[in-house]
Write a protein that holds these residues in place. Structure first.
Motif, PDB file in Angstrom:
ATOM      1  N   THR A   1       0.841  -1.186   0.000  1.00 12.62           N
ATOM      2  CA  THR A   1       0.000   0.000   0.000  1.00 12.62           C
ATOM      3  C   THR A   1       0.880   1.242   0.000  1.00 12.62           C
ATOM      4  O   THR A   1       1.742   1.393   0.870  1.00 12.62           O
ATOM      5  CB  THR A   1      -0.897   0.013   1.257  1.00 12.62           C
ATOM      6  N   PRO A   2       0.691   2.138  -0.972  1.00 11.21           N
ATOM      7  CA  PRO A   2       1.468   3.376  -0.960  1.00 11.21           C
ATOM      8  C   PRO A   2       1.068   4.237   0.229  1.00 11.21           C
ATOM      9  O   PRO A   2      -0.055   4.150   0.703  1.00 11.21           O
ATOM     10  CB  PRO A   2       1.086   4.058  -2.272  1.00 11.21           C
TER      11      PRO A   2
ATOM     12  N   ARG B   1       0.934   7.365  -0.041  1.00  3.95           N
ATOM     13  CA  ARG B   1       0.148   8.430  -0.656  1.00  3.95           C
ATOM     14  C   ARG B   1      -0.093   8.051  -2.109  1.00  3.95           C
ATOM     15  O   ARG B   1       0.794   7.533  -2.777  1.00  3.95           O
ATOM     16  CB  ARG B   1       0.894   9.756  -0.579  1.00  3.95           C
ATOM     17  N   GLU B   2      -1.287   8.306  -2.578  1.00  2.00           N
ATOM     18  CA  GLU B   2      -1.596   8.012  -3.978  1.00  2.00           C
ATOM     19  C   GLU B   2      -2.723   8.906  -4.446  1.00  2.00           C
ATOM     20  O   GLU B   2      -3.464   9.471  -3.646  1.00  2.00           O
ATOM     21  CB  GLU B   2      -1.973   6.539  -4.158  1.00  2.00           C
TER      22      GLU B   2
ATOM     23  N   PHE C   1       4.021  15.593  -5.076  1.00  2.00           N
ATOM     24  CA  PHE C   1       4.431  14.467  -4.241  1.00  2.00           C
ATOM     25  C   PHE C   1       5.841  14.774  -3.761  1.00  2.00           C
ATOM     26  O   PHE C   1       6.776  14.867  -4.553  1.00  2.00           O
ATOM     27  CB  PHE C   1       4.411  13.157  -5.046  1.00  2.00           C
TER      28      PHE C   1
ATOM     29  N   TYR D   1      -2.365   9.676 -12.305  1.00  5.42           N
ATOM     30  CA  TYR D   1      -2.456   8.851 -11.097  1.00  5.42           C
ATOM     31  C   TYR D   1      -1.052   8.422 -10.679  1.00  5.42           C
ATOM     32  O   TYR D   1      -0.336   7.759 -11.437  1.00  5.42           O
ATOM     33  CB  TYR D   1      -3.335   7.624 -11.344  1.00  5.42           C
ATOM     34  N   ILE D   2      -0.659   8.797  -9.461  1.00  5.14           N
ATOM     35  CA  ILE D   2       0.674   8.532  -8.919  1.00  5.14           C
ATOM     36  C   ILE D   2       0.540   7.705  -7.646  1.00  5.14           C
ATOM     37  O   ILE D   2      -0.341   7.956  -6.822  1.00  5.14           O
ATOM     38  CB  ILE D   2       1.415   9.851  -8.563  1.00  5.14           C
ATOM     39  N   ARG D   3       1.456   6.746  -7.485  1.00  2.00           N
ATOM     40  CA  ARG D   3       1.587   6.015  -6.217  1.00  2.00           C
ATOM     41  C   ARG D   3       2.954   6.363  -5.627  1.00  2.00           C
ATOM     42  O   ARG D   3       3.957   6.326  -6.324  1.00  2.00           O
ATOM     43  CB  ARG D   3       1.475   4.501  -6.429  1.00  2.00           C
ATOM     44  N   HIS D   4       2.979   6.704  -4.350  1.00  2.00           N
ATOM     45  CA  HIS D   4       4.190   7.149  -3.654  1.00  2.00           C
ATOM     46  C   HIS D   4       4.482   6.166  -2.524  1.00  2.00           C
ATOM     47  O   HIS D   4       3.689   6.021  -1.604  1.00  2.00           O
ATOM     48  CB  HIS D   4       3.933   8.554  -3.111  1.00  2.00           C
TER      49      HIS D   4
ATOM     50  N   LEU E   1       8.362   6.691  -6.672  1.00  2.00           N
ATOM     51  CA  LEU E   1       7.181   7.312  -7.255  1.00  2.00           C
ATOM     52  C   LEU E   1       6.839   6.534  -8.512  1.00  2.00           C
ATOM     53  O   LEU E   1       7.703   6.318  -9.364  1.00  2.00           O
ATOM     54  CB  LEU E   1       7.453   8.769  -7.654  1.00  2.00           C
TER      55      LEU E   1
ATOM     56  N   ASN F   1       4.226   6.531 -11.692  1.00  2.00           N
ATOM     57  CA  ASN F   1       3.183   7.193 -12.468  1.00  2.00           C
ATOM     58  C   ASN F   1       2.550   6.113 -13.347  1.00  2.00           C
ATOM     59  O   ASN F   1       3.134   5.696 -14.349  1.00  2.00           O
ATOM     60  CB  ASN F   1       3.771   8.325 -13.313  1.00  2.00           C
ATOM     61  N   ASP F   2       1.380   5.644 -12.938  1.00  2.00           N
ATOM     62  CA  ASP F   2       0.734   4.544 -13.650  1.00  2.00           C
ATOM     63  C   ASP F   2       0.173   4.969 -15.000  1.00  2.00           C
ATOM     64  O   ASP F   2       0.054   4.136 -15.901  1.00  2.00           O
ATOM     65  CB  ASP F   2      -0.361   3.924 -12.780  1.00  2.00           C
TER      66      ASP F   2
END
Length: 139
Positions: A9-10, A12-13, A19, A37-40, A60, A62-63
């Motif tokens: 689980t990121p 932040r997303e 970010f 949509y970014i997952r951090h 980071l 970027n999907d």
């Protein structure tokens, strides 16, 4: 051993405009100007919980653009930062098949290591960014 980043689980997303990754008096700022949509992920301490493997500080993803940024925020040991990033890529990148890989080192103290031959070779090979204290870029 490899890690499937999709199993974590990121911290932040979403499609937030910024970010930010901070540690050791250093900061990397990812500007999400296109609101993709970014997952951090906090790699050191969350994805990699044990202290046995060298790993970078943040990732980071970027999907939408299919890009991944491996970020090490360092005091001054740039050779160690290189090992940490490369080991993290080796362990995580297979779970991000098709994603471009970008390497980032932001260091705190003035360091002559920036001109060390191993650092210069690595920097040229991967066209990477090594910056002092703070770096801001569009992701």
């Amino acid at each position: 051993m490899s890690y499937n980043i999709k199993d974590y689980t990121p911290f932040r997303e979403g499609k937030h405009p910024v970010f930010s990754s901070s540690e050791n008096g250093c900061r990397h700022i990812g500007n999400n100007v296109s609101r993709q949509y970014i997952r951090h992920f906090k790699i050191d301490g969350e994805v990699f919980r044990s202290s046995g493997e060298e790993r970078c500080d943040y990732l980071l993803v970027n999907d939408d653009a299919k890009t991944s940024y491996y970020i090490e925020l360092k005091g001054s040991d740039l050779s160690k930062a290189i090992r940490q990033i490369e080991n993290t890529i080796k362990l995580i990148a297979p779970s991000l098949s098709g994603y471009a890989v970008f390497r980032r080192i932001i260091y705190h103290t003035g360091s002559h290591n920036v001109r060390a031959s191993d650092v210069l070779r690595w920097k040229a090979k991967h066209k990477i960014v090594i910056k002092g204290r703070e770096y801001s870029e569009n992701i």
